[in-house]
Design a protein around this motif. Structure first.
Motif, mmCIF file in Angstrom:
data_model
loop_
_atom_site.group_PDB
_atom_site.id
_atom_site.type_symbol
_atom_site.label_atom_id
_atom_site.label_comp_id
_atom_site.label_asym_id
_atom_site.label_seq_id
_atom_site.Cartn_x
_atom_site.Cartn_y
_atom_site.Cartn_z
ATOM 1 N N PHE A 1 -5.139 -7.130 -78.850
ATOM 2 C CA PHE A 1 -4.313 -8.157 -78.222
ATOM 3 C C PHE A 1 -4.101 -9.373 -79.130
ATOM 4 O O PHE A 1 -4.842 -9.606 -80.084
ATOM 5 N N GLU A 2 -3.082 -10.137 -78.774
ATOM 6 C CA GLU A 2 -2.846 -11.442 -79.376
ATOM 7 C C GLU A 2 -3.296 -12.507 -78.383
ATOM 8 O O GLU A 2 -3.112 -12.346 -77.171
ATOM 9 N N SER A 3 -3.880 -13.593 -78.868
ATOM 10 C CA SER A 3 -4.330 -14.623 -77.938
ATOM 11 C C SER A 3 -4.430 -15.977 -78.609
ATOM 12 O O SER A 3 -4.576 -16.088 -79.832
ATOM 13 N N VAL A 4 -4.338 -17.006 -77.779
ATOM 14 C CA VAL A 4 -4.666 -18.378 -78.170
ATOM 15 C C VAL A 4 -5.627 -18.904 -77.121
ATOM 16 O O VAL A 4 -5.519 -18.568 -75.933
ATOM 17 N N GLU A 5 -6.588 -19.716 -77.534
ATOM 18 C CA GLU A 5 -7.574 -20.239 -76.598
ATOM 19 C C GLU A 5 -8.099 -21.581 -77.065
ATOM 20 O O GLU A 5 -8.059 -21.909 -78.264
ATOM 21 N N SER A 6 -8.573 -22.362 -76.118
ATOM 22 C CA SER A 6 -9.137 -23.676 -76.453
ATOM 23 C C SER A 6 -10.033 -24.144 -75.320
ATOM 24 O O SER A 6 -9.883 -23.718 -74.164
ATOM 25 N N GLY A 7 -10.957 -25.034 -75.662
ATOM 26 C CA GLY A 7 -11.893 -25.589 -74.697
ATOM 27 C C GLY A 7 -13.051 -26.214 -75.444
ATOM 28 O O GLY A 7 -12.883 -26.756 -76.528
ATOM 29 N N TRP A 8 -14.264 -26.106 -74.870
ATOM 30 C CA TRP A 8 -15.443 -26.577 -75.594
ATOM 31 C C TRP A 8 -16.428 -25.426 -75.817
ATOM 32 O O TRP A 8 -16.398 -24.423 -75.118
#
Length: 428
Positions: free
Chosen positions: A227-234
């Motif tokens: 899969f392709e993905s983008v993610e963000s957080g802590w």
């Protein structure tokens, strides 16, 4: 005469042994020298020349780097890339009246107490030699660990290796993730060009040297496990960052984290435009049972350029994942996850890792005790924020970490609580 011959033979043996030891030492020294050269080359590649450097009180060094010389432009797909300084549309936001519940003072990054970067530069957390030495290899530094080879992932599908979840009567398969344990709220079945939420900030315990734990938002598109993905957080990730501080992170991949993508700016890819945020830097203050703090995180696709923009608290636009990195994510995401993830080789095993998720408390502890994501939102081609029409909670190990989409009152919008301690009496 025989004694003389024996002495000559012994001298010859000693000479050969000394020569062999000398060759061995030279070989070891040469290998060590080559390794040092490799590390120096990688450090020069990762750490771009600084216009200004800032020593943070938490030990980080922040380099203010010319925006046009940032690591992103080492990527072959970005050689002639022209920086998009801001989104071509006004990214949607909510009025203060819709964000009253659980609203808390904005948190900041620790390095900001020690200085700021000038216009035209971006702050980048400097990679140190010891950071590279902690990695299993120079090539894997900054990357999401994945147990599969390219061939295995290329030949797998969601149906073969996925985990099935039913949303509004429709079966949805999650990508296979070995050595991961998740407690998430998810939506799927539509074309999503954005997602956001207010993520409660904690500092959970990390048990084993290679473990890490996150609270994040994650947008995915196919195909299958590649899969392709983008993610963000802590995230708390001692192996990557060298300590157990809670830090802002981003991540992207185009093949299920087999060979592409990385955290923050540890590889080329993410294009930063903000002078105010250093990806990978520590966040403060941290929540406790006496006071709660949260960070707003949103990722939105620009409908005109297909770049995926990252926006934080107070509508601060950080930068973007360029469309040229992706194939399917150029159009939209097909699944969004909100929640927590623990990576460890000792999840789904006994004895289980003691690495915690969220605050370390189960979701049933609710506000002030459990970690939450509030104001869960998606964006579609209407370009407005809305609570997703269909959601489902998924837990990999409900007795170790769990999630709960909770309403205080029937008329209230749900708040997603999640977390857990890892190993305990219920999770041996």
């Amino acid at each position: 005469m025989e004694k003389v011959g024996f002495m000559l033979f012994l001298a010859m043996i000693l000479c050969l042994a000394t020569l062999a030891n000398s060759v061995s030492r030279k070989s070891i020294d040469r290998e060590a020298s080559e390794e040092e050269d490799d590390i120096d080359r990688r450090l020069r590649l990762l750490n771009k020349p600084a216009v200004k450097s800032i020593q943070s009180v938490d030990g980080d060094l922040i380099d203010c780097v010319d925006m046009h010389k940032q690591p992103a432009f080492d990527h072959p797909a970005l050689k002639n890339h022209v920086i998009q300084m801001k989104p071509s549309i006004t990214l949607p936001s909510e009025t203060k009246s819709t964000r009253i519940k659980y609203s808390k003072p904005a948190i900041s990054q620790t390095w900001q107490k020690s200085g700021s970067c000038p216009e035209g530069t971006i702050p980048i957390r400097r990679i140190q030699r010891q950071d590279l030495l902690r990695a299993s290899s120079l090539e894997k530094f900054g990357k999401m660990y994945h147990p599969h080879s390219q061939d295995q992932v290329a030949n797998s599908t969601l149906d073969e290796n996925g985990r099935n979840v039913v949303i509004n009567g429709t079966q949805v398969s999650l990508p296979y993730q070995k050595d991961r344990s998740q407690a998430i709220l998810l939506t799927a079945g539509y074309h999503y060009i954005g997602a956001s939420g207010d993520i409660n900030v904690w500092n959970p315990n990390v048990d084993l040297p290679d473990d890490f734990t996150t609270a994040q938002i994650w947008l995915l598109a196919g195909p299958g496990n590649k899969f392709e993905s983008v993610e963000s957080g802590w995230m708390v990730n001692p192996k990557l960052y060298g300590d157990k501080q809670t830090r802002l992170f981003t991540h992207w991949t185009v093949d299920g984290s087999v060979a592409t993508g990385c955290f923050d700016l540890t590889c080329s890819g993410f294009v930063q435009t903000s002078t105010e945020v250093a990806l990978g830097s520590a966040l403060s203050p941290i929540s406790s049972e006496r006071a709660q703090y949260q960070i707003s995180v949103g990722m939105f696709m620009d409908p005109h350029t297909s770049n995926w923009w990252l926006r934080l608290t107070n509508n601060l636009v950080v930068g973007y994942f360029p469309a040229s990195l992706f194939s399917t994510l150029k159009t939209s995401a097909v699944m969004v996850n909100w929640g927590g993830q623990v990576y460890s080789t000792m999840v789904k095993k006994s004895p289980h890792t003691r690495t915690a998720m969220g605050s370390g408390k189960y979701s049933e502890a609710l506000h002030g005790h459990a970690c939450y994501i509030n104001h869960v939102r998606i964006m579609d081609y209407s370009l407005s924020l809305k609570y997703p029409g269909m959601v489902q909670v998924y837990n990999d190990e409900v007795y170790c970490y769990n999630g709960n989409n909770h309403r205080d009152k029937p008329v209230d919008e749900p708040v997603f609580y999640f977390g857990g301690p890892g190993q305990n009496n219920f999770c041996p």
